[in-house]
Design an enzyme around this catalytic site. Structure first.
Site, mmCIF file in Angstrom:
data_model
loop_
_atom_site.group_PDB
_atom_site.id
_atom_site.type_symbol
_atom_site.label_atom_id
_atom_site.label_comp_id
_atom_site.label_asym_id
_atom_site.label_seq_id
_atom_site.Cartn_x
_atom_site.Cartn_y
_atom_site.Cartn_z
ATOM 1 N N SER A 10 0.999 -1.320 0.039
ATOM 2 C CA SER A 10 -0.075 -0.037 -0.020
ATOM 3 C C SER A 10 0.966 0.972 0.259
ATOM 4 O O SER A 10 2.213 1.514 0.323
ATOM 5 C CB SER A 10 -0.698 -0.020 0.842
ATOM 6 O OG SER A 10 0.092 0.358 2.122
ATOM 7 N N ASP A 45 -2.214 -1.571 -3.921
ATOM 8 C CA ASP A 45 -2.728 -2.078 -3.784
ATOM 9 C C ASP A 45 -3.617 -0.675 -3.610
ATOM 10 O O ASP A 45 -2.993 0.378 -2.741
ATOM 11 C CB ASP A 45 -2.816 -2.634 -2.558
ATOM 12 C CG ASP A 45 -4.573 -3.025 -2.432
ATOM 13 O OD1 ASP A 45 -5.189 -3.128 -3.270
ATOM 14 O OD2 ASP A 45 -4.662 -4.365 -1.369
ATOM 15 N N HIS A 46 -4.620 -0.391 -4.166
ATOM 16 C CA HIS A 46 -5.769 0.409 -3.668
ATOM 17 C C HIS A 46 -4.488 2.158 -4.299
ATOM 18 O O HIS A 46 -4.534 3.209 -2.696
ATOM 19 C CB HIS A 46 -6.250 0.714 -1.815
ATOM 20 C CG HIS A 46 -7.278 -0.067 -2.504
ATOM 21 N ND1 HIS A 46 -8.136 0.567 -2.502
ATOM 22 C CD2 HIS A 46 -7.441 -1.364 -1.958
ATOM 23 C CE1 HIS A 46 -9.464 -0.562 -2.465
ATOM 24 N NE2 HIS A 46 -8.706 -2.000 -1.583
ATOM 25 N N ASP A 66 -7.259 3.322 -7.352
ATOM 26 C CA ASP A 66 -8.777 3.555 -6.554
ATOM 27 C C ASP A 66 -9.237 5.155 -6.690
ATOM 28 O O ASP A 66 -8.939 6.333 -6.035
ATOM 29 C CB ASP A 66 -8.734 3.049 -4.674
ATOM 30 C CG ASP A 66 -10.456 2.808 -4.283
ATOM 31 O OD1 ASP A 66 -10.826 3.466 -4.827
ATOM 32 O OD2 ASP A 66 -9.472 2.926 -3.303
ATOM 33 N N GLU A 96 -11.495 0.150 -9.399
ATOM 34 C CA GLU A 96 -12.260 0.047 -8.104
ATOM 35 C C GLU A 96 -13.280 1.530 -8.661
ATOM 36 O O GLU A 96 -12.764 2.259 -9.467
ATOM 37 C CB GLU A 96 -11.456 0.011 -6.781
ATOM 38 C CG GLU A 96 -13.094 1.034 -6.289
ATOM 39 C CD GLU A 96 -12.806 0.296 -4.313
ATOM 40 O OE1 GLU A 96 -13.957 0.425 -3.691
ATOM 41 O OE2 GLU A 96 -11.444 0.074 -4.286
ATOM 42 N N HIS A 138 -14.180 -3.672 3.541
ATOM 43 C CA HIS A 138 -12.332 -4.182 3.437
ATOM 44 C C HIS A 138 -11.976 -3.175 4.334
ATOM 45 O O HIS A 138 -11.635 -2.093 5.065
ATOM 46 C CB HIS A 138 -12.527 -3.347 2.189
ATOM 47 C CG HIS A 138 -10.333 -3.841 1.429
ATOM 48 N ND1 HIS A 138 -9.427 -2.974 1.884
ATOM 49 C CD2 HIS A 138 -9.772 -4.288 0.745
ATOM 50 C CE1 HIS A 138 -8.343 -3.094 1.393
ATOM 51 N NE2 HIS A 138 -8.590 -4.121 0.843
ATOM 52 N N GLY A 139 -11.116 -4.502 5.093
ATOM 53 C CA GLY A 139 -10.023 -3.727 5.862
ATOM 54 C C GLY A 139 -10.432 -4.364 7.629
ATOM 55 O O GLY A 139 -11.024 -4.505 7.609
#
Length: 144
Positions: A10, A45-46, A66, A96, A138-139
């Site tokens: 991340s 990611d994201h 994202d 996303e 998520h998370g």
């Protein structure tokens, strides 16, 4: 097991690990120096727009942009640019549409069901993978 591997990071982790170039170079050096024979994807990611572009420039082979928090028109415009940059580098792109509930690197999403028409637009742009909100979390789970 001789299976392909995805090394994911991340943007929060990237800050603590010395930056995108450090991570990409470390993974590539380990691959070569240790004689690893399976494919290794280096994935963001994201990522933000800026983060995705920096990751691609550093040698990441996969990014998730994202843009779900932007209005759909802005998400589409930025997604087009990320896809174009990734294709020039031979990298894959995940995008996303709709938001996932929960938190990722300090960004909170309320969760929603993605509009199927918006998902189709993203697919038609050439995204390799699409993360579509389906009222999922998520998370860390919210309290209660």
């Amino acid at each position: 097991m001789k299976s392909p591997v995805i090394i994911g990071s991340s943007e929060g982790a990237v800050k603590y690990m010395g930056g995108f170039k450090t991570i990409a170079n470390l993974v590539k050096a380990m691959h070569d120096d240790l004689g690893i024979t399976v494919p290794i994807a280096i994935h963001l990611d994201h990522g933000t727009y800026e983060g995705a572009m920096k990751a691609l420039e550093a040698g990441y082979t996969s990014v998730m942009f994202d843009g779900s928090h932007f209005p759909i028109e802005e998400n589409i415009a930025k997604t087009k640019e990320v896809i174009e940059a990734a294709k020039q580098k031979g990298a894959s792109v995940e995008v996303e549409v709709g938001t996932l509930a929960g938190e990722e690197d300090g960004v909170m999403g309320s969760g929603e069901v993605a509009d199927p028409e918006e998902v189709k637009i993203m697919a038609d742009l050439g995204a390799d993978m699409i993360a579509a909100g389906i009222n999922n979390i998520h998370g860390p789970y919210p309290e209660g």
